[in-house]
Design a protein around this motif. Structure first.
Motif, mmCIF file in Angstrom:
data_model
loop_
_atom_site.group_PDB
_atom_site.id
_atom_site.type_symbol
_atom_site.label_atom_id
_atom_site.label_comp_id
_atom_site.label_asym_id
_atom_site.label_seq_id
_atom_site.Cartn_x
_atom_site.Cartn_y
_atom_site.Cartn_z
ATOM 1 N N ILE A 16 10.947 -20.477 2.182
ATOM 2 C CA ILE A 16 11.802 -19.363 2.439
ATOM 3 C C ILE A 16 10.911 -19.069 3.149
ATOM 4 O O ILE A 16 11.473 -17.810 4.164
ATOM 5 N N SER A 17 9.331 -19.381 3.052
ATOM 6 C CA SER A 17 8.232 -18.382 3.978
ATOM 7 C C SER A 17 8.089 -18.675 5.222
ATOM 8 O O SER A 17 7.421 -18.866 6.218
ATOM 9 N N ASN A 18 8.916 -20.091 5.604
ATOM 10 C CA ASN A 18 8.470 -21.352 6.915
ATOM 11 C C ASN A 18 10.118 -20.728 8.302
ATOM 12 O O ASN A 18 9.761 -21.421 9.274
ATOM 13 N N THR A 19 10.707 -19.906 8.025
ATOM 14 C CA THR A 19 11.524 -19.546 8.350
ATOM 15 C C THR A 19 11.098 -19.070 9.762
ATOM 16 O O THR A 19 11.655 -19.605 11.442
ATOM 17 N N VAL A 20 10.165 -18.548 10.169
ATOM 18 C CA VAL A 20 9.854 -18.409 11.804
ATOM 19 C C VAL A 20 8.719 -18.634 12.373
ATOM 20 O O VAL A 20 8.683 -18.923 13.491
ATOM 21 N N ASN A 21 8.070 -19.550 10.986
ATOM 22 C CA ASN A 21 7.054 -20.796 11.988
ATOM 23 C C ASN A 21 7.875 -21.849 13.099
ATOM 24 O O ASN A 21 7.485 -22.280 13.766
ATOM 25 N N VAL A 22 8.311 -21.933 12.069
ATOM 26 C CA VAL A 22 9.906 -22.914 12.600
ATOM 27 C C VAL A 22 10.872 -22.340 13.916
ATOM 28 O O VAL A 22 10.756 -23.307 14.276
ATOM 29 N N LEU A 23 11.179 -20.727 13.845
ATOM 30 C CA LEU A 23 11.617 -20.964 15.433
ATOM 31 C C LEU A 23 10.983 -20.696 16.482
ATOM 32 O O LEU A 23 11.061 -20.794 16.840
ATOM 33 N N LYS A 24 9.678 -20.616 15.737
ATOM 34 C CA LYS A 24 8.718 -20.135 17.316
ATOM 35 C C LYS A 24 8.434 -21.788 17.540
ATOM 36 O O LYS A 24 7.976 -21.927 18.756
ATOM 37 N N ARG A 25 8.434 -22.967 17.266
ATOM 38 C CA ARG A 25 7.547 -24.775 17.057
ATOM 39 C C ARG A 25 9.136 -24.644 17.894
ATOM 40 O O ARG A 25 9.433 -24.868 18.839
ATOM 41 N N ALA A 26 10.704 -24.690 17.737
ATOM 42 C CA ALA A 26 11.992 -24.796 18.258
ATOM 43 C C ALA A 26 11.704 -24.120 19.979
ATOM 44 O O ALA A 26 12.297 -24.386 20.936
ATOM 45 N N ALA A 27 11.961 -22.789 19.546
ATOM 46 C CA ALA A 27 11.869 -21.895 20.513
ATOM 47 C C ALA A 27 10.618 -22.229 22.033
ATOM 48 O O ALA A 27 10.995 -22.733 23.107
ATOM 49 N N ALA A 28 9.407 -23.086 21.502
ATOM 50 C CA ALA A 28 8.421 -23.272 21.984
ATOM 51 C C ALA A 28 9.012 -24.689 23.100
ATOM 52 O O ALA A 28 9.221 -25.122 24.150
ATOM 53 N N MET A 29 9.402 -25.635 22.288
ATOM 54 C CA MET A 29 10.507 -26.741 22.253
ATOM 55 C C MET A 29 11.730 -26.628 23.842
ATOM 56 O O MET A 29 11.377 -27.471 24.922
ATOM 57 N N ILE A 30 12.344 -26.005 23.070
ATOM 58 C CA ILE A 30 13.418 -25.181 24.404
ATOM 59 C C ILE A 30 12.616 -24.605 25.652
ATOM 60 O O ILE A 30 13.467 -24.945 26.854
ATOM 61 N N ILE A 31 11.572 -24.212 25.535
ATOM 62 C CA ILE A 31 11.478 -23.409 26.832
ATOM 63 C C ILE A 31 10.060 -24.604 27.459
ATOM 64 O O ILE A 31 10.810 -24.856 28.524
ATOM 65 N N GLU A 32 9.982 -25.533 26.563
ATOM 66 C CA GLU A 32 9.122 -26.926 27.438
ATOM 67 C C GLU A 32 10.457 -27.237 27.765
ATOM 68 O O GLU A 32 10.206 -28.162 29.193
ATOM 69 N N ILE A 33 11.476 -27.642 27.395
ATOM 70 C CA ILE A 33 12.559 -28.497 28.172
ATOM 71 C C ILE A 33 13.645 -28.315 28.993
ATOM 72 O O ILE A 33 13.930 -29.225 29.606
ATOM 73 N N ALA A 34 13.849 -27.268 28.220
ATOM 74 C CA ALA A 34 14.873 -26.232 28.785
ATOM 75 C C ALA A 34 15.115 -25.370 29.593
ATOM 76 O O ALA A 34 16.006 -24.732 30.053
ATOM 77 N N GLY A 35 14.050 -25.236 29.690
ATOM 78 C CA GLY A 35 13.037 -23.658 30.750
ATOM 79 C C GLY A 35 13.830 -22.657 30.305
ATOM 80 O O GLY A 35 13.558 -22.522 28.756
ATOM 81 N N GLY A 36 13.178 -21.533 31.175
ATOM 82 C CA GLY A 36 14.205 -20.134 30.306
ATOM 83 C C GLY A 36 12.660 -19.221 30.119
ATOM 84 O O GLY A 36 11.721 -19.699 30.398
ATOM 85 N N GLN A 37 13.504 -18.138 29.083
ATOM 86 C CA GLN A 37 11.631 -17.294 28.404
ATOM 87 C C GLN A 37 12.169 -16.447 27.463
ATOM 88 O O GLN A 37 13.385 -16.753 27.282
ATOM 89 N N ILE A 38 11.249 -16.257 26.865
ATOM 90 C CA ILE A 38 11.123 -15.511 25.320
ATOM 91 C C ILE A 38 12.126 -14.582 25.472
ATOM 92 O O ILE A 38 11.897 -13.581 26.436
#
Length: 810
Positions: free
Chosen positions: A382-404
């Motif tokens: 339960i403590s890791n939801t935000v860290n994992v979210l950031k990891r996934a968002a960074a990968m999406i921006i790197e691979i699929a482009g876009g912005q937060i």
């Protein structure tokens, strides 16, 4: 749980070869059930070489074939007959020389041989993509770049991905190891402890991720805070949905995942990397830019990703949009109209903690056993939801482009407190059998993420990481220490200390063994049938107190058996269908019932099933068929074996049975024997008579337990035998004769045995003659004729009076 060696190695600080890693995993409790080589292209393109087509001429005997000469850089050019329409001189191609084995995309491997095709020899094959496993295309041969070097192995050009794949048998409590990072953490703890160095998992954090604006703000409301105790999310705009990069596809394929598109593949990658399931919503489906976590009314209809319409239960947790339209079954499965598609340009990425109990019930209710559900139901960090979210968002921006496109949302109304556990060192030694140095204990626990709050002379206070929600007791911590130290390293003590205990139920095992051995000696075979059976075997009255399964895995196995007969007949039918026609079975088993108020009962039984012959025929005699009397004799023999006395046989009626007899002691029913009714046999397609005995094992043992074992000297006198013939009504059962004799309580009468039945019209209408043998014995002295005659007169008088028997004098 599937783990990729290449993927796992990316998080380890040092290189560990696959075999050693396999031993480490098994040693720390992550049992490796299999270790197999993985090849993206089966066969790894071994033996295939790059060739250059020197000449290409039409085949003289076939319009669609060409005769080519191909230089493979190995001396003389090869003559190869090729059927591809696009083959031409000057091309660089993939060649399978004679002796090479190719692995087609579909079908069995083929080893190249010299072949004659329409009278022309062919020394190999020029390959299409599907013929060597590089794709499904069979329109023509693969034409390589013109600068490809002739004679070079094809594997050097394509560099097919290879890996080692571990199948790990995880126990249900090890949710922390349901990811590559979780396994890496355990491996580093092992290496640190055994190699005396500080090894840490390589960091993957993306804490530098920051929004570039609030172009797509989305609000989140949690209505069921028990089922969803934390919900994190972020909006990402201007993405391009397309095929994932090759490295990402290779990782997913190696563990059996099918690549879909870059967004979905990233969420699957993160799930297997961290153990935290994610879900990506098409932002266009989130009306009024609101996400609501709630329960919908019973029977609400929702169309899931597999295009199936499902009726929701009121207990199902649902992710809805601002219009209260369902978008996703929380933690289980997405919706058809809210998922990412090729036209999606903006997404809302979800990372949440859902209650394991709710997720498991919903998953089984709808038959949706997804990767996400199997992780949520075992609990996630339960403590890791935000860290994992950031990891996934960074990968999406790197691979699929876009912005937060929004701030990171994190709804966490009641932050969970870490569990604290105190472990005493003497308790650790008592439970593990090994003396651990305090420094070794602290090192192991620190590497596993435990925080040491306080150290005492003989104890240590620990704070348990959120990633290990199963740990709440000192014994759990001891298990963690023993795992990392290596379960193979537990010392074998020179002495064993035990506390003597008084066995209360040993007699049950003893009598079960004695009875089983006796029945086996009589030619019966023990069977074990499934205690879960089919409700269709029983009528409504039988099912009133039946124990029904909530999550049955099969429609044919949906209740706990209320009776033993049906599962035994399944075994009889199975054997008869395989020409095993002479059957004697016995089974110790339980039946189950409920009063409907939440109380359940289990009753122990011993059941016998018999059909066909009890002895095989031969050239000089026919086989002897079993019957109800034989079965009754077996029960009487068991009575003698167990020291049961004072019992009485009576006729009875039972559903599904005919010609039934009951053996009782007082008001306690011990045994029921009978023929199985024809209607019941027909249900199981059994065409020969089956005899059945149901022994209430609990009632029998309650009597046997109270019996006192007595020894006496063998009698020195010989028994005296007298026979008696009597005419009785034809409907009279021999059991009534036995009961009449028993009422006289003649202590010198040892046994009463029926040895002949005669029926004839000469005896009178509805009459029969019974010939009975009586055995008398006085262990102290020889019986006189006067004493024997006196007892016989009492017997005859009682039989004439109680049964209206006519004693035959001649």
């Amino acid at each position: 749980m599937t783990i990729s060696y290449n993927w796992l190695s990316e998080y380890l600080p040092i290189k560990v070869d696959p075999e050693r890693l396999s031993r480490i995993l098994t040693s720390i409790g992550l049992e490796v059930e299999s270790l197999e080589a993985y090849e993206e292209v089966k066969g790894g393109l071994q033996g295939l070489v790059i060739g250059e087509v020197l000449t290409c001429e039409k085949h003289p005997n076939a319009d669609k074939l060409s005769i080519t000469t191909v230089d493979t850089g190995n001396g003389s050019p090869l003559q190869i007959v090729c059927g591809a329409p696009n083959v031409a001189a000057g091309q660089k191609v993939i060649v399978a020389p004679v002796g090479t084995t190719i692995y087609p995309f579909k079908g069995e491997p083929i080893t190249m041989k010299i072949a004659k095709i329409r009278s022309v020899e062919s020394h190999g094959m020029i390959c299409a993509a599907d013929e060597v496993g590089l794709g499904e295309d069979h329109a023509g041969i693969i034409i390589l770049p013109a600068d490809s070097k002739t004679g070079t192995p094809v594997s050097e050009l394509f560099k097919p991905y290879t890996d080692w794949i571990y199948e790990i048998g995880l126990t249900p409590n090890r949710m922390d190891a349901m990811s590559h990072l979780g396994v890496a953490r355990d491996v580093c703890a092992y290496l640190s402890h055994h190699d005396k160095k500080d090894f840490r998992v390589k960091s993957i954090n993306a804490n530098g991720l920051k929004p570039t604006g609030t172009l797509l703000p989305i609000s989140v409301t949690i209505e069921n805070a028990n089922a969803c105790q934390r919900y994190s999310g972020v909006s990402i705009s201007n993405i391009t949905v397309k095929e994932s990069p090759k490295w990402l596809q290779q990782k997913l394929k190696s563990i059996g995942q099918r690549p879909i598109n870059n967004i979905v593949d990233i969420t699957n990658f993160i799930l297997h990397e961290t153990g935290q399931p994610l879900h990506a919503f098409d932002a266009a489906a989130i009306t009024t830019q609101q996400v609501v976590v709630k329960n919908l009314p019973e029977g609400s209809v929702f169309v899931t990703l597999d295009e199936k319409e499902r009726k929701l239960a009121a207990e199902d947790l649902i992710i809805c949009n601002g219009s209260n339209e369902a978008m996703c079954i929380a933690g289980v499965f997405g919706g058809l109209h809210s998922g990412v598609s090729n036209t999606t340009t903006s997404i809302f990425l979800e990372s949440a903690w859902f209650n394991p109990i709710d997720i498991r019930k919903t998953s089984f209710r709808h038959g949706l056993r997804t990767d996400a559900a199997t992780r949520f139901e075992k609990n996630t960090d339960i403590s890791n939801t935000v860290n994992v979210l950031k990891r996934a968002a960074a990968m999406i921006i790197e691979i699929a482009g876009g912005q937060i496109a929004s701030e990171i949302i994190d709804i966490y109304p009641s932050p969970a407190n870490k569990t604290q556990v105190t472990v005493k060192y003497h308790y650790l030694k008592k439970l593990s059998g090994k003396n651990y140095h305090p420094d070794a204990v602290k090192g192991i626990l620190s590497n596993l993420g435990f925080v040491i709050m306080r150290e005492g002379l003989d104890d240590i206070l620990l704070e348990v990481p959120y990633s290990k929600p199963d740990i709440s007791l000192p014994a759990d911590v001891v298990e963690e220490i023993m795992r990392i130290d290596g379960l193979d390293n537990i010392e074998i003590p020179s002495s064993i200390t035990i506390s003597p205990s008084i066995e209360q139920f040993g007699y049950k095992h003893i009598w079960k063994e004695k009875t089983a051995n006796y029945l086996s000696g009589l030619g019966f075979n023990e069977i074990f049938t499934n205690s879960i059976t089919n409700a269709a075997y029983f009528d409504e009255a039988d099912l009133v107190q039946a124990v029904k399964l909530l999550n049955n895995l099969s429609a044919d196995h949906n209740i706990m058996r209320p009776f033993m007969l049906e599962t035994g007949l399944e075994a009889v039918s199975y054997n008869l269908n395989r020409k095993n026609n002479d059957i004697r079975f016995y089974e110790f088993g339980k039946t189950y019932s409920t009063s409907g108020s939440g109380k359940y009962e289990e009753t122990d039984h011993l059941c016998l099933y018999m059909t066909g012959n009890i002895s095989a025929g031969s050239w000089k005699s026919k086989g002897v068929a079993g019957d109800l009397y034989y079965l009754k004799g077996v029960i009487n023999s068991l009575q003698q074996l167990m020291g049961l006395s004072g019992t009485e046989w009576k006729t009875t009626t039972q559903p599904k049975l005919s010609n039934a007899l009951q053996l009782s002691k007082g008001n306690t029913v011990l045994v029921t024997i009978a023929e199985v009714s024809q209607s019941e046999l027909k249900r199981f397609d059994i065409k020969q008579t089956v005899y059945y005995a149901d022994i209430d094992w609990e009632n029998v043992l309650s009597i046997v337990k109270s019996n006192t074992l007595k020894f006496r000297e063998l009698p020195k006198q010989l028994p005296v035998y007298r026979d008696l013939a009597m005419i009785v009504p034809s409907g009279l059962a021999f059991a009534e004769v036995e009961n009449t004799v028993k009422k006289l309580r003649l202590d010198k009468l040892q046994e009463v045995k029926l040895f002949d039945i005669f029926e004839s019209e000469k005896l009178g209408k509805d009459k029969k003659s019974l010939a009975v043998n009586f055995t008398f014995l006085d262990p102290e002295k020889t019986l006189t004729d006067k004493e024997i005659d006196s007892m016989m007169n009492k017997l005859m008088s009682s039989l004439e009076k109680d049964l209206q028997a006519e004693i035959r004098k001649q």
